[in-house]
Design a protein around this motif. Structure first.
Motif, PDB file in Angstrom:
ATOM      1  N   ILE A  37       0.856  -1.201   0.000  1.00 41.89           N
ATOM      2  CA  ILE A  37       0.000   0.000   0.000  1.00 41.89           C
ATOM      3  C   ILE A  37       0.894   1.255   0.000  1.00 41.89           C
ATOM      4  CG2 ILE A  37      -1.745   1.311   1.326  1.00 41.89           C
ATOM      5  CD1 ILE A  37      -2.890  -1.235  -0.017  1.00 41.89           C
TER       6      ILE A  37
ATOM      7  N   TRP B 116      -6.428   2.876   2.159  1.00 40.33           N
ATOM      8  CA  TRP B 116      -6.062   1.601   1.524  1.00 40.33           C
ATOM      9  C   TRP B 116      -5.914   1.734   0.002  1.00 40.33           C
ATOM     10  CZ3 TRP B 116     -10.134  -1.420   4.832  1.00 40.33           C
ATOM     11  CH2 TRP B 116      -9.499  -1.982   5.939  1.00 40.33           C
ATOM     12  N   ASN B 117      -5.973   2.948  -0.512  1.00 43.13           N
ATOM     13  CA  ASN B 117      -5.865   3.189  -1.974  1.00 43.13           C
ATOM     14  C   ASN B 117      -6.941   2.455  -2.777  1.00 43.13           C
ATOM     15  OD1 ASN B 117      -3.603   4.648  -1.375  1.00 43.13           O
ATOM     16  ND2 ASN B 117      -2.146   3.087  -2.049  1.00 43.13           N
TER      17      ASN B 117
ATOM     18  N   ARG C 181      -7.144   2.642 -10.691  1.00 49.34           N
ATOM     19  CA  ARG C 181      -5.892   2.582  -9.915  1.00 49.34           C
ATOM     20  C   ARG C 181      -6.136   2.012  -8.518  1.00 49.34           C
ATOM     21  NH1 ARG C 181      -3.655   7.208  -8.501  1.00 49.34           N
ATOM     22  NH2 ARG C 181      -5.363   8.586  -9.020  1.00 49.34           N
ATOM     23  N   ALA C 182      -7.277   1.364  -8.319  1.00 44.39           N
ATOM     24  CA  ALA C 182      -7.555   0.785  -6.996  1.00 44.39           C
ATOM     25  C   ALA C 182      -6.459  -0.227  -6.655  1.00 44.39           C
ATOM     26  CB  ALA C 182      -8.918   0.101  -7.008  1.00 44.39           C
ATOM     27  N   SER C 183      -6.137  -0.300  -5.374  1.00 48.67           N
ATOM     28  CA  SER C 183      -4.997  -1.152  -4.995  1.00 48.67           C
ATOM     29  C   SER C 183      -5.249  -2.640  -5.242  1.00 48.67           C
ATOM     30  CB  SER C 183      -4.649  -0.925  -3.521  1.00 48.67           C
ATOM     31  OG  SER C 183      -5.788  -1.125  -2.718  1.00 48.67           O
TER      32      SER C 183
ATOM     33  N   ASP D 197       2.181   2.130  -3.253  1.00 49.33           N
ATOM     34  CA  ASP D 197       1.096   2.291  -4.225  1.00 49.33           C
ATOM     35  C   ASP D 197       1.147   1.168  -5.270  1.00 49.33           C
ATOM     36  OD1 ASP D 197      -1.145   3.314  -5.287  1.00 49.33           O
ATOM     37  OD2 ASP D 197      -0.294   5.214  -5.976  1.00 49.33           O
TER      38      ASP D 197
ATOM     39  N   ARG E  55       0.112  -3.069  -6.304  1.00 51.14           N
ATOM     40  CA  ARG E  55      -1.142  -3.832  -6.349  1.00 51.14           C
ATOM     41  C   ARG E  55      -1.143  -5.010  -5.379  1.00 51.14           C
ATOM     42  NH1 ARG E  55      -3.853  -2.623 -11.819  1.00 51.14           N
ATOM     43  NH2 ARG E  55      -5.154  -1.035 -10.856  1.00 51.14           N
TER      44      ARG E  55
ATOM     45  N   MET F 161      -9.755   5.288   1.406  1.00 51.65           N
ATOM     46  CA  MET F 161      -8.713   6.104   0.781  1.00 51.65           C
ATOM     47  C   MET F 161      -7.340   5.728   1.335  1.00 51.65           C
ATOM     48  SD  MET F 161     -10.834   9.629   0.328  1.00 51.65           S
ATOM     49  CE  MET F 161      -9.548  10.686  -0.268  1.00 51.65           C
TER      50      MET F 161
ATOM     51  N   ARG G 216      -9.735   6.855  -4.409  1.00 53.97           N
ATOM     52  CA  ARG G 216      -8.621   7.792  -4.546  1.00 53.97           C
ATOM     53  C   ARG G 216      -9.040   9.213  -4.196  1.00 53.97           C
ATOM     54  NH1 ARG G 216      -3.468   5.601  -5.320  1.00 53.97           N
ATOM     55  NH2 ARG G 216      -3.832   3.459  -5.986  1.00 53.97           N
TER      56      ARG G 216
END
Ligand code: 3HC
Length: 309
Positions: free
Chosen positions: A11, A211-212, A138-140, A14, A16, A209, A215
């Protein structure tokens, strides 16, 4: 490094998180909640437009609308598959939906009253979906982010087709122009509410947010959307039913007039104009589709047996 440390490092970088990686239970639960709600929205979202396929004004419009509604089904499938990688079977998600225990987007509990609504849904609803969903590419969580890339490409086509329907109506007779304006008037506020409650009232945003996953906050995305449509509506030669819209140079954000959050809460509580109709139709379609699921399962069993032999 243990699992927790590895997760935190991913995380922080940034990077995956993939299904095989260790992840906190809260992260897994948040993802299943958000992805399954999103999948349900796509599937329930087929209804307001599906109702207009047989009433489309030309063969071309009918073919486009049919393709769009099919795309929504596809989006639901990618998203259910992404959620399944987190260990929740699709059957369970569907059961929760048809039992009325799962959420889906508030927007699909409003009726589509005229052909112009197909334009307003494409332009405003799919437009809001794009604003909200491009950052989710771009979600983690890897499978979610990757599913969103394809979904967003298709949503762009959906938005363009909606805008084009409105443009044609806006350039038509007075009655057509009035129909387009009426559709915008009815879909404007519900489309702003799609972004979720105001930031002060959004219990999940902060952690999502961190946890990405998300965003940007709900209000930030809502303000971007207002800035986008305030310009596009001028091309249509129509207006947004909100005289309070303004750009606040100090905050750098677009502001809109007050929204009826009581109405939003009512819709979420199942008391919107079409909630019961949407769920009843979904339940019916699920029951009517039982034979398809059984046939597909029998076919898969036979294929497996042939491969083993
Ligand atoms: N409709 C229904 N429920 C909503 C909502 C909406 N428009 N906005 C928020 N909520 C619910 C949340 O799910 C949450 O309930 P829960 O805790 O029981 O799950 C509660 O209201 C509080 O909201 P939060 O802001 O704290 O919740 P989130 O952090 O999850 O943010 C969200 C809400 C912005 C909708 C976020 O979940 C998200 O970005 N989801 C992915 C996108 C999505 O689901 N889109 C559906 C739109 S339609 C669509 O995509 C179809 C296309 O074809 C148009």
């Amino acid at each position: 490094m243990d699992g927790q440390e590895q997760f935190e490092a991913l995380i922080a970088a940034d990077a995956r998180v993939e299904p095989r990686d260790w992840m906190p239970e809260g992260y897994r639960k948040t993802l299943v909640r958000q992805i399954s709600q999103h999948a349900h929205s796509e599937i329930i979202g087929m209804q307001p437009e599906g109702n207009w396929i047989s009433r489309a004004p030309s063969l071309k419009r009918k073919a486009i609308l049919m393709a769009k509604v099919q795309d929504e089904a596809g989006h639901g499938l990618y998203l259910y598959s992404a959620a399944e990688t987190l260990g929740t079977p699709r059957d369970r998600m569907t059961e929760d939906l048809i039992a009325g225990k799962a959420r889906y987007s508030s927007i699909f509990n409003y009726p589509a009253l005229s052909w112009a609504d197909m334009g307003a849904i494409g332009w405003l609803v799919d437009g809001a979906a794009i604003c909200n969903q491009v950052p989710l590419c771009r979600a983690s969580y890897g499978p979610y982010g990757r599913a969103m890339v394809r979904i967003c490409k298709e949503e762009s086509f959906h938005q363009r087709q909606g805008f084009e329907i409105l443009l044609e109506l806006a350039r038509g007779t007075d009655a057509q122009k009035e129909m387009a304006q009426d559709a915008i008037n009815r879909w404007y506020a519900p489309s702003l509410m799609m972004f979720g409650p105001p930031d002060d009232d959004s219990p999940n945003s902060r952690q999502s947010m961190a946890w990405n996953i998300k965003r940007f906050s709900n209000d930030e995305l809502r303000s971007r959307f207002v800035g986008m449509i305030v310009e596009q509506v001028q091309v249509l030669g129509l207006t947004l039913p909100d005289p309070a819209i303004r750009f606040n140079a100090e905050t750098g954000r677009w502001e809109h007039g007050p929204l009826d959050w009581e109405e939003f809460r009512e819709v979420l509580a199942g008391r919107g104009p079409c909630n019961s109709q949407r769920l009843a139709r979904r339940r019916e379609a699920h029951e009517e589709g039982a034979w398809v699921r059984e046939a597909a399962a029998a076919y898969a069993r036979r294929q497996n047996a042939t491969e083993v032999a």
